[in-house]
Scaffold this motif. Sequence first.
Motif, PDB file in Angstrom:
ATOM      1  N   VAL A 128       0.609  -1.570   0.291  1.00 15.42           N
ATOM      2  CA  VAL A 128       0.069  -0.186   0.103  1.00 15.42           C
ATOM      3  C   VAL A 128       1.076   1.105   0.208  1.00 15.42           C
ATOM      4  O   VAL A 128       1.921   1.555   1.131  1.00 15.42           O
ATOM      5  CB  VAL A 128      -0.396  -0.004   1.451  1.00 15.42           C
ATOM      6  CG1 VAL A 128      -1.649   0.771   1.653  1.00 15.42           C
ATOM      7  CG2 VAL A 128      -1.605  -1.541   1.055  1.00 15.42           C
ATOM      8  N   TYR A 129       0.749   2.261  -1.152  1.00 11.08           N
ATOM      9  CA  TYR A 129       1.256   3.359  -0.937  1.00 11.08           C
ATOM     10  C   TYR A 129       0.421   4.688  -0.804  1.00 11.08           C
ATOM     11  O   TYR A 129      -0.981   4.598  -1.864  1.00 11.08           O
ATOM     12  CB  TYR A 129       2.226   3.179  -2.478  1.00 11.08           C
ATOM     13  CG  TYR A 129       2.921   2.147  -2.663  1.00 11.08           C
ATOM     14  CD1 TYR A 129       4.124   2.095  -1.435  1.00 11.08           C
ATOM     15  CD2 TYR A 129       2.423   0.680  -3.824  1.00 11.08           C
ATOM     16  CE1 TYR A 129       5.047   1.326  -1.996  1.00 11.08           C
ATOM     17  CE2 TYR A 129       3.684   0.311  -3.539  1.00 11.08           C
ATOM     18  CZ  TYR A 129       5.029  -0.180  -2.584  1.00 11.08           C
ATOM     19  OH  TYR A 129       5.644  -0.898  -3.139  1.00 11.08           O
ATOM     20  N   ILE A 130       0.917   5.927  -0.456  1.00  9.11           N
ATOM     21  CA  ILE A 130       0.540   6.658  -0.214  1.00  9.11           C
ATOM     22  C   ILE A 130       1.009   7.430  -0.877  1.00  9.11           C
ATOM     23  O   ILE A 130       2.165   8.090   0.107  1.00  9.11           O
ATOM     24  CB  ILE A 130      -0.069   7.125   1.921  1.00  9.11           C
ATOM     25  CG1 ILE A 130      -1.747   5.922   1.953  1.00  9.11           C
ATOM     26  CG2 ILE A 130      -0.655   8.195   1.898  1.00  9.11           C
ATOM     27  CD1 ILE A 130      -1.325   5.828   3.559  1.00  9.11           C
ATOM     28  N   LEU A 131       1.000   8.390  -1.750  1.00  7.12           N
ATOM     29  CA  LEU A 131       1.239   9.888  -2.010  1.00  7.12           C
ATOM     30  C   LEU A 131       0.814  10.502  -1.753  1.00  7.12           C
ATOM     31  O   LEU A 131      -0.052  11.187  -1.484  1.00  7.12           O
ATOM     32  CB  LEU A 131       1.484   9.485  -3.879  1.00  7.12           C
ATOM     33  CG  LEU A 131       1.632   7.905  -4.764  1.00  7.12           C
ATOM     34  CD1 LEU A 131       1.990   7.670  -5.681  1.00  7.12           C
ATOM     35  CD2 LEU A 131       3.683   7.615  -3.559  1.00  7.12           C
ATOM     36  N   ARG A 132       2.344  11.691  -1.438  1.00  6.62           N
ATOM     37  CA  ARG A 132       0.895  13.134  -0.974  1.00  6.62           C
ATOM     38  C   ARG A 132       2.404  13.844  -1.924  1.00  6.62           C
ATOM     39  O   ARG A 132       3.238  14.539  -1.726  1.00  6.62           O
ATOM     40  CB  ARG A 132       2.373  13.944   0.705  1.00  6.62           C
ATOM     41  CG  ARG A 132       1.236  13.001   1.399  1.00  6.62           C
ATOM     42  CD  ARG A 132       1.540  12.973   2.725  1.00  6.62           C
ATOM     43  NE  ARG A 132       1.352  12.765   3.897  1.00  6.62           N
ATOM     44  CZ  ARG A 132       1.577  12.797   5.104  1.00  6.62           C
ATOM     45  NH1 ARG A 132       3.197  12.857   5.214  1.00  6.62           N
ATOM     46  NH2 ARG A 132       1.137  12.143   6.362  1.00  6.62           N
ATOM     47  N   PRO A 133       1.882  14.495  -3.264  1.00  9.18           N
ATOM     48  CA  PRO A 133       2.256  15.272  -4.049  1.00  9.18           C
ATOM     49  C   PRO A 133       2.027  16.783  -3.612  1.00  9.18           C
ATOM     50  O   PRO A 133       0.850  16.513  -3.414  1.00  9.18           O
ATOM     51  CB  PRO A 133       1.683  15.517  -5.443  1.00  9.18           C
ATOM     52  CG  PRO A 133      -0.633  14.792  -5.030  1.00  9.18           C
ATOM     53  CD  PRO A 133       0.310  13.786  -2.773  1.00  9.18           C
ATOM     54  N   CYS A 134       2.881  17.830  -4.595  1.00 11.57           N
ATOM     55  CA  CYS A 134       2.761  19.313  -4.055  1.00 11.57           C
ATOM     56  C   CYS A 134       2.165  19.665  -5.055  1.00 11.57           C
ATOM     57  O   CYS A 134       1.398  18.593  -5.580  1.00 11.57           O
ATOM     58  CB  CYS A 134       4.529  19.489  -3.286  1.00 11.57           C
ATOM     59  SG  CYS A 134       5.846  19.519  -4.919  1.00 11.57           S
ATOM     60  N   MET A 135       2.262  20.594  -5.434  1.00 13.59           N
ATOM     61  CA  MET A 135       1.579  21.317  -6.799  1.00 13.59           C
ATOM     62  C   MET A 135       2.008  20.773  -8.025  1.00 13.59           C
ATOM     63  O   MET A 135       3.081  20.788  -8.900  1.00 13.59           O
ATOM     64  CB  MET A 135       1.609  22.601  -6.826  1.00 13.59           C
ATOM     65  CG  MET A 135       0.744  23.950  -8.508  1.00 13.59           C
ATOM     66  SD  MET A 135       1.616  25.093  -7.712  1.00 13.59           S
ATOM     67  CE  MET A 135       1.009  25.961  -9.217  1.00 13.59           C
ATOM     68  N   ILE A 136       0.721  20.252  -8.430  1.00  8.95           N
ATOM     69  CA  ILE A 136       0.609  19.169  -9.979  1.00  8.95           C
ATOM     70  C   ILE A 136       0.786  19.663 -11.217  1.00  8.95           C
ATOM     71  O   ILE A 136      -0.411  20.465 -10.975  1.00  8.95           O
ATOM     72  CB  ILE A 136      -0.005  17.747  -9.698  1.00  8.95           C
ATOM     73  CG1 ILE A 136       0.166  17.003  -8.509  1.00  8.95           C
ATOM     74  CG2 ILE A 136       0.186  17.064 -11.643  1.00  8.95           C
ATOM     75  CD1 ILE A 136      -0.642  16.116  -8.377  1.00  8.95           C
ATOM     76  N   HIS A 137       1.626  20.281 -12.169  1.00  6.72           N
ATOM     77  CA  HIS A 137       1.173  20.946 -13.286  1.00  6.72           C
ATOM     78  C   HIS A 137       1.652  19.771 -14.141  1.00  6.72           C
ATOM     79  O   HIS A 137       2.613  19.406 -14.729  1.00  6.72           O
ATOM     80  CB  HIS A 137       2.438  21.856 -13.455  1.00  6.72           C
ATOM     81  CG  HIS A 137       3.715  21.795 -13.243  1.00  6.72           C
ATOM     82  ND1 HIS A 137       4.353  21.753 -14.932  1.00  6.72           N
ATOM     83  CD2 HIS A 137       4.485  21.637 -12.204  1.00  6.72           C
ATOM     84  CE1 HIS A 137       5.655  21.716 -14.136  1.00  6.72           C
ATOM     85  NE2 HIS A 137       5.514  21.732 -12.925  1.00  6.72           N
ATOM     86  N   GLY A 138       1.188  20.434 -15.704  1.00  5.31           N
ATOM     87  CA  GLY A 138       1.831  19.331 -16.614  1.00  5.31           C
ATOM     88  C   GLY A 138       0.721  20.075 -17.876  1.00  5.31           C
ATOM     89  O   GLY A 138      -0.134  21.124 -18.026  1.00  5.31           O
ATOM     90  N   PRO A 139       1.115  19.701 -19.686  1.00  6.14           N
ATOM     91  CA  PRO A 139      -0.028  20.227 -20.551  1.00  6.14           C
ATOM     92  C   PRO A 139      -0.727  19.763 -19.934  1.00  6.14           C
ATOM     93  O   PRO A 139      -1.730  18.716 -19.751  1.00  6.14           O
ATOM     94  CB  PRO A 139       0.764  19.311 -21.190  1.00  6.14           C
ATOM     95  CG  PRO A 139       2.697  19.208 -20.972  1.00  6.14           C
ATOM     96  CD  PRO A 139       2.262  18.925 -19.830  1.00  6.14           C
ATOM     97  N   GLY A 140      -2.171  21.451 -20.326  1.00  2.87           N
ATOM     98  CA  GLY A 140      -3.634  20.971 -20.573  1.00  2.87           C
ATOM     99  C   GLY A 140      -3.573  21.209 -18.506  1.00  2.87           C
ATOM    100  O   GLY A 140      -4.957  21.124 -18.792  1.00  2.87           O
ATOM    101  N   ASN A 141      -2.969  21.521 -17.966  1.00  3.66           N
ATOM    102  CA  ASN A 141      -2.947  21.662 -16.688  1.00  3.66           C
ATOM    103  C   ASN A 141      -3.847  22.890 -16.748  1.00  3.66           C
ATOM    104  O   ASN A 141      -3.119  23.700 -16.204  1.00  3.66           O
ATOM    105  CB  ASN A 141      -2.552  21.336 -15.667  1.00  3.66           C
ATOM    106  CG  ASN A 141      -3.097  21.497 -14.119  1.00  3.66           C
ATOM    107  OD1 ASN A 141      -3.880  21.823 -14.137  1.00  3.66           O
ATOM    108  ND2 ASN A 141      -2.205  21.041 -12.961  1.00  3.66           N
ATOM    109  N   LYS A 142      -4.963  23.565 -16.182  1.00  2.00           N
ATOM    110  CA  LYS A 142      -5.338  25.328 -16.087  1.00  2.00           C
ATOM    111  C   LYS A 142      -4.653  25.680 -15.048  1.00  2.00           C
ATOM    112  O   LYS A 142      -6.534  25.545 -14.353  1.00  2.00           O
ATOM    113  CB  LYS A 142      -6.499  25.589 -17.227  1.00  2.00           C
ATOM    114  CG  LYS A 142      -6.879  25.188 -18.075  1.00  2.00           C
ATOM    115  CD  LYS A 142      -6.386  26.651 -18.945  1.00  2.00           C
ATOM    116  CE  LYS A 142      -6.122  26.026 -20.642  1.00  2.00           C
ATOM    117  NZ  LYS A 142      -5.020  25.749 -21.412  1.00  2.00           N
TER     118      LYS A 142
END
Length: 304
Positions: free
Chosen positions: A146-160
């Motif tokens: 079991v993996y719990i991921l804590r991402p910070c501010m995600i960005h990428g193409p198509g993300n407004k």
Amino acid sequence: PHTEKLMSKISITGAAGFVGTNLQNYLKSSHEIVPMSVRYKPNQEFEVTADVVIHLAGKAHDLKKVSHPQDYYDANYELTKQLFDGFINSEAKVFVFMSTVKAVADEVKGILSEDAIPNPKTHYGIAKHQAEQYLLSHELPQGKRVYILRPCMIHGPGNKGNLNLLYKLVAKGLPWPLGAFENQRSFLSIENLCFVIKELLENNAIPSGIYQVADDASLSTNKLIELLGTSLNKKSRIFNIPSSWIKRGAKLGDYLHLPLNSERLQKLTENYVVSNHKILTAMEKGLPVSTEQGLIRTFESFRE
């Protein structure tokens, strides 16, 4: 060997969202993807037939402030519990839960690591933290991870998101008025996030637990504006207007519903540096995309 090459079937909740769409494209050449449509209903039970569950669905921050607090607990805590119970009672091997750094802290002094004592302040963060606790409270049957991921501010193409607001400012040749704020913050490019998730699925030597996900370097917002200028071939102009004036302006924005309001100002100028040391150590691999490369790809996509 540690790597399990073809993992047959992956169920993804929230598959139609920004992360879900990118993740499907990233994994589809090596895995069979089954989008799973989920909504919270009381007393429902899920039958998990895949080898892997990647749980992305949930209720994100509501910037318009119209949600009821209970919506967050239903979507981010109760639904996660139901799915996880389905996973525990199935043959599935891996459960990946998309949490958030906001499950730990709304403000960061110094660098946030997985050892920080969680003290979430929003219903969103509290509900995600409760879901984390529920997952961690189970003894895992042999062979399950079991993996719990804590991402910070995600960005990428198509993300407004907030980055698009900055982009429009620089594209119009308007000066960036927040030069007086000296901040550092972490970002996470969608490609790096997908890379990490694929590693978790294929490398069974990575121990279960909580992992923060962030690009390697943090950047100041002023540096971000300079990068934007470079990507647009424009000279970026940064004004050092006294921060007290800007804060007053943002308060006005709250009343008049302007693009710059207090919450946005906070997001764009706060210090929020997130350590990715634990996940890098566990993978024994570096991330494929540098912070600046990732941001430039995102900026270039805003042009289209």
